[in-house]
Design a protein around this motif. Sequence first.
Motif, PDB file in Angstrom:
ATOM      1  N   TRP A 268      -0.847   0.152   1.419  1.00 28.03           N
ATOM      2  CA  TRP A 268      -1.122  -1.008   0.579  1.00 28.03           C
ATOM      3  C   TRP A 268       0.100  -1.892   0.431  1.00 28.03           C
ATOM      4  O   TRP A 268      -0.025  -3.100   0.253  1.00 28.03           O
ATOM      5  CB  TRP A 268      -1.625  -0.550  -0.793  1.00 28.03           C
TER       6      TRP A 268
ATOM      7  N   TRP B 229       3.930  -5.409  -6.488  1.00 24.79           N
ATOM      8  CA  TRP B 229       2.495  -5.627  -6.308  1.00 24.79           C
ATOM      9  C   TRP B 229       1.995  -6.728  -7.218  1.00 24.79           C
ATOM     10  O   TRP B 229       1.176  -7.565  -6.832  1.00 24.79           O
ATOM     11  CB  TRP B 229       1.744  -4.326  -6.591  1.00 24.79           C
ATOM     12  N   LYS B 230       2.494  -6.738  -8.453  1.00 19.01           N
ATOM     13  CA  LYS B 230       2.028  -7.786  -9.368  1.00 19.01           C
ATOM     14  C   LYS B 230       2.436  -9.166  -8.870  1.00 19.01           C
ATOM     15  O   LYS B 230       1.693 -10.130  -8.997  1.00 19.01           O
ATOM     16  CB  LYS B 230       2.621  -7.557 -10.763  1.00 19.01           C
TER      17      LYS B 230
ATOM     18  N   SER C 260      -4.008  -3.913 -14.645  1.00 23.00           N
ATOM     19  CA  SER C 260      -4.833  -3.444 -13.529  1.00 23.00           C
ATOM     20  C   SER C 260      -6.100  -4.254 -13.408  1.00 23.00           C
ATOM     21  O   SER C 260      -6.554  -4.534 -12.304  1.00 23.00           O
ATOM     22  CB  SER C 260      -5.237  -1.985 -13.703  1.00 23.00           C
TER      23      SER C 260
ATOM     24  N   CYS D 299      -5.246  -7.563 -11.713  1.00 20.78           N
ATOM     25  CA  CYS D 299      -4.897  -7.393 -10.303  1.00 20.78           C
ATOM     26  C   CYS D 299      -6.077  -6.888  -9.484  1.00 20.78           C
ATOM     27  O   CYS D 299      -6.219  -7.235  -8.312  1.00 20.78           O
ATOM     28  CB  CYS D 299      -3.715  -6.431 -10.175  1.00 20.78           C
ATOM     29  N   PHE D 300      -6.927  -6.094 -10.116  1.00 15.69           N
ATOM     30  CA  PHE D 300      -8.126  -5.606  -9.431  1.00 15.69           C
ATOM     31  C   PHE D 300      -9.013  -6.787  -9.067  1.00 15.69           C
ATOM     32  O   PHE D 300      -9.516  -6.889  -7.947  1.00 15.69           O
ATOM     33  CB  PHE D 300      -8.852  -4.635 -10.357  1.00 15.69           C
TER      34      PHE D 300
ATOM     35  N   LEU E  18      -4.124   1.019  -7.769  1.00 16.57           N
ATOM     36  CA  LEU E  18      -3.575  -0.025  -8.635  1.00 16.57           C
ATOM     37  C   LEU E  18      -3.257   0.533 -10.005  1.00 16.57           C
ATOM     38  O   LEU E  18      -2.145   0.384 -10.524  1.00 16.57           O
ATOM     39  CB  LEU E  18      -4.615  -1.133  -8.827  1.00 16.57           C
TER      40      LEU E  18
END
Lengths: 463, 189
Positions: A393, A141-142, A312, A315-316, A292
């Motif tokens: 996601w 995800w990162k 977070s 990334c948020f 997240l």
Amino acid sequence: MPRDRTKSHDRQRKNFPDRLGSLVLGSGLEETFGSDIGKELDTFQPHGFGSDREGLGDWEDEGDRDVDGVVGDGGEGCLGNREVIGTSGSDRVSVLEVIAADEKRSDLEYELSQEEINLEKLQRIASKGLPDGDGSRARVWKLLLGYLPPSRNLWDKELAENRQKYAKLKEELLISPSESARRRIEGFRSFEQESDSGESDGPLQRREISQEDHPLSLGKASVWHQFFQNTEIMDQIDRDLQRTHPDMKFFSGETPTSRKHRAAMRNILLLFAKLNPAIRYVQGMNEVLAPLYYVFSTDINEQNAANAEADSFACFVRLLSDSVDHFCQQLDNSAVGILSTLSRLSELLRANDEELWRHLEFTTKVKPQFYAFRWITLLLTQEFDFKSILRIWDSFLGNPFGVQDMLLRVCCAMLLCVKSQLLSGDFIANLKLLQHYPEINIEHLLHVAMDLTPDTSSYRVWL
Amino acid sequence: MVLVLALGDMHIPHRAPDLPAKFKSMLVPGKIQHIICTGNLCFKEVHDYLKTLCPDLHISRGEYDEETRYPETKTLTIGQFKLGVCHGHQVIPWGDLDSLAMLQRQLDVDILVTGHTHQFTAYKHEGGVVINPGSATGAYSSITYDVNPSFVLMDIDGFRVVVYVYELIDGEVKVDKIDFKKTTTTNAH
């Protein structure tokens, strides 16, 4: 159904919703299998999958029953009984499934171990679903959100830099005024080399201060004034955080860890609100943050888990960057606002299933505003259980055309998958169904979403 | 970070009609967690006004108060500090530090808030701190007519207190700051 007609593809797709409709209602698949429909199944997955659908479906259910918030199978924090459920589920899954999962995992590991990571390949792997329980989801995800650069050797530097930036931001914006006053006093004191403890009796020393520097100051530039204005936002954030995923011990309850998690999320949301005064905090942002933050703090790597708050936050911000306009009320009617997105959803449905679209828009008058608002602004976090959200996601982030594109596709697929129920329902029944979306096989939903015809009438460039 | 307002000796309506406008504009509800009032309000409307600022109100009885049921002294604990309130007309000589220190030892508090002299003072004496917020309206006292309206706001944060002194001098609000720490070695009793 002859398969060499040009419309067969459409017809075939139209059959799926019915089949899935029966799956949703709990009946077995076997009776709905016809000979030619079975053949058409071959193009999507091997026959063995059909009988395992039940197994997978049950696995989803058992996942839902887990109330302890341990979503991954394996990894840290696994309870004894959870493991039992896992093994009983895996008994029913075919060998093919296990092989496929292993292949996926080794593909992923190979990709992640490269020096220069190929983001496109990673997106493809992610779209098929990432494994739970190890730290790979956090890392993928990162990477997909652009927080980590594709070059592996730059990771440490980037992470350290970003975490430091976050800490500085926190200090600047989140510090309480008395804390900042204290630091100034201490600095002042050490400069004067005065020791406080040795002070003898007598009148206490008075220091004159400026008009802005006291708690009752009403000046706009005053630290105190800003602090009191922010307490209102903070109260709202706290209230929403209390209600985030109340069934998960990670977020709710009064244990020190859950309090710590909520405090970290509060800091992130408060910082976001301060840095974006145009939107501030809108109810629901906590729901977008929750997956997240969860994924990053349950990372196996200790250091990453400890810095989950900083990661977070970054990334948020990235995740919200293209959907933040949905939260702004003034932009509702503009080309980037929520209404425009809802109409795009409508158009997408029309391009894929005119009958259903007509039924919803005109016959039952169920407009997207009534059900899809929450789907879109909250990125479907309120419609499915937590484990499914993480899987969905994965597909969102793995879509080369962006999260919003996949989001609309999945929303459309959600409509198609309950088509038979929608067609037979009136306004109230349909609204009820869509606002409390039934449980569904997520893999199938995502398959339908991937195969949708894109809406060519929209102004989005389709490459 | 707890904000405590300390004020007193308003003598409304006998000696002053109301708090100064500049003070009133600063005192808004929602910011202050506790109010300590040394006494001599004197009547109920002032009590109600203070209640709107903050529901947690501690008052000690002054000699001119019309409400007879306020206690003579009161103690409360906020953060790491024990605070005591007393009007001060009972302590003779008025405003004498040694006598106030006796009262402080008797109440066993770290910070003693008293009034009656209508003069702001803040002293560190014999291991404790004595704060006199003065008169919030600038009402004349038994001792002098020359009184500046003043009150005190304390910011208690763990072992530190920052005391903000608000005085109305020549129509302007002047704010001073005093801070002190509670040493972990307890006061000698």
